[in-house]
Design a protein around this motif. Structure first.
Motif, mmCIF file in Angstrom:
data_model
loop_
_atom_site.group_PDB
_atom_site.id
_atom_site.type_symbol
_atom_site.label_atom_id
_atom_site.label_comp_id
_atom_site.label_asym_id
_atom_site.label_seq_id
_atom_site.Cartn_x
_atom_site.Cartn_y
_atom_site.Cartn_z
ATOM 1 N N SER A 64 0.882 -1.192 0.000
ATOM 2 C CA SER A 64 0.000 0.000 0.000
ATOM 3 C C SER A 64 0.907 1.226 0.000
ATOM 4 O O SER A 64 1.125 1.852 1.030
ATOM 5 C CB SER A 64 -0.975 -0.005 1.175
ATOM 6 N N LYS A 66 0.870 4.278 -1.155
ATOM 7 C CA LYS A 66 0.410 5.670 -0.990
ATOM 8 C C LYS A 66 1.167 6.660 -1.877
ATOM 9 O O LYS A 66 1.450 7.784 -1.461
ATOM 10 C CB LYS A 66 0.535 6.125 0.488
ATOM 11 N N ASN A 116 -3.881 -2.887 -9.287
ATOM 12 C CA ASN A 116 -3.968 -1.793 -8.325
ATOM 13 C C ASN A 116 -5.399 -1.368 -8.006
ATOM 14 O O ASN A 116 -6.274 -1.452 -8.858
ATOM 15 C CB ASN A 116 -3.259 -0.557 -8.889
ATOM 16 N N THR A 117 -5.568 -0.897 -6.780
ATOM 17 C CA THR A 117 -6.808 -0.217 -6.413
ATOM 18 C C THR A 117 -6.424 1.230 -6.160
ATOM 19 O O THR A 117 -5.553 1.510 -5.332
ATOM 20 C CB THR A 117 -7.386 -0.810 -5.108
ATOM 21 N N SER A 119 -7.421 5.285 -5.301
ATOM 22 C CA SER A 119 -8.461 6.151 -4.743
ATOM 23 C C SER A 119 -7.884 7.543 -4.577
ATOM 24 O O SER A 119 -6.780 7.702 -4.067
ATOM 25 C CB SER A 119 -8.983 5.608 -3.414
ATOM 26 N N ASP A 120 -8.650 8.519 -5.040
ATOM 27 C CA ASP A 120 -8.265 9.900 -4.828
ATOM 28 C C ASP A 120 -6.846 10.207 -5.335
ATOM 29 O O ASP A 120 -6.034 10.779 -4.623
ATOM 30 C CB ASP A 120 -8.373 10.187 -3.311
ATOM 31 N N LYS A 122 -4.409 8.452 -5.517
ATOM 32 C CA LYS A 122 -3.343 7.706 -4.839
ATOM 33 C C LYS A 122 -3.518 6.207 -5.084
ATOM 34 O O LYS A 122 -4.621 5.735 -5.296
ATOM 35 C CB LYS A 122 -3.414 7.958 -3.331
ATOM 36 N N GLU A 124 -3.908 2.969 -3.565
ATOM 37 C CA GLU A 124 -4.322 2.512 -2.249
ATOM 38 C C GLU A 124 -3.697 1.146 -1.970
ATOM 39 O O GLU A 124 -3.017 0.946 -0.985
ATOM 40 C CB GLU A 124 -5.865 2.416 -2.264
ATOM 41 N N ILE A 125 -3.951 0.248 -2.907
ATOM 42 C CA ILE A 125 -3.488 -1.132 -2.748
ATOM 43 C C ILE A 125 -2.930 -1.621 -4.065
ATOM 44 O O ILE A 125 -3.478 -1.357 -5.141
ATOM 45 C CB ILE A 125 -4.664 -2.017 -2.291
#
Ligand code: BTN
Length: 246
Positions: A64, A66, A116-117, A119-120, A122, A124-125
């Motif tokens: 993760s 970030k 990848n996941t 969000s925003d 970034k 995330e995972i």
């Protein structure tokens, strides 16, 4: 980050298994799903990943990081470099075939499937699935150009030792990445590219074209210098390597 290795005998795919686990519960960064056998090992796109039981390394790592999605390609870069690092320790000189295949001479020794996941803006995972051909002695004839470490150095390799070595390389490269040294990773990645600065044939829009790889953009696009002197960047899928047969 610390690695926590979960060993399994048989799964469909270590990436899929990790995704399913994540749907049920939170997992720590550094969770590793290692399988002796995958019956639905996945490659990029619709490809399958071949690996016979207990002979190779097939695993997925949870990160993760970030980091911004703008830097997504640096994940591919640092993991590709980690694989090349560990192969070097075994006396194997590997190159990275853009975007994320690991090659020895003109043959593929490892592949990467990063999912990848976001969000925003970034990441995330990130689930990084690695398939490394270790002790495979003979591959099915229908595979294009596989090769294993055994075939290169003619000796059986201890897979646990290799995994530990690979995880060590991954952690040091990951630290390099999260401490902000993205550009040095990018430069090293570019210097390790398969066919870099060599005139070769590529298939672009259905035509066979002579060009030279001169680098990769930080976004991950491949930069080709065409024989007529112009340079152009290509997304994955827009350019195909016309492989040399040995
Ligand atoms: C490719 O070269 O197309 C990518 C191959 C990635 C294979 C690995 S093996 C472990 C992980 N689990 C999968 O199902 N695929 C990746």
């Amino acid at each position: 980050m610390k690695f926590h290795v979960i060993k399994l005998n048989k799964v469909d795919s270590t990436n899929t298994y990790m995704k399913n686990l994540l749907a049920d519960k939170e997992l720590n960064e550094g969770t590793v799903i290692l399988a002796d056998f995958q019956n639905k090992g996945r490659g990029r796109g619709k490809n399958m990943w071949y690996s016979s039981q207990g002979r190779n390394l097939t695993f997925s790592i949870l990160f993760s990081p970030k980091i911004l999605t703008d830097n997504l390609f640096s994940l591919t870069e640092f993991i590709s470099l980690s694989i090349a690092d560990v192969l070097h320790k075994y006396g194997i000189h590997a190159r990275i075939k853009w975007p994320n295949d690991i090659y020895v001479a003109n043959n593929k020794i490892a592949g990467l499937l990063i999912e990848n996941t976001l969000s925003d803006r970034k990441i995330e995972i990130s689930i990084a699935g690695i398939g490394l051909n270790v002790n495979e002695e003979k591959f099915p004839d229908n595979l294009t150009n596989p090769v294993s470490m055994f075939q290169v150095i003619q000796r059986e390799i201890d897979r646990n030792e290799l995994l530990n070595g690979l995880l060590d390389s991954i952690i040091s490269r990951y630290n390099q990445l999260i401490s902000g040294n993205l550009f040095s990773i990018h430069e090293e990645y570019c210097n390790r590219l398969y066919l870099k600065d060599k005139k070769s044939i590529y298939k672009i829009n259905g035509s066979f074209i002579e060009a030279k790889i001169i680098g990769v953009e930080t976004s991950g696009e491949l930069v080709l210098l065409h024989s007529n002197g112009f340079t152009k960047s290509y997304l994955f899928g827009e350019v195909e390597f016309v492989l040399k047969k040995e």
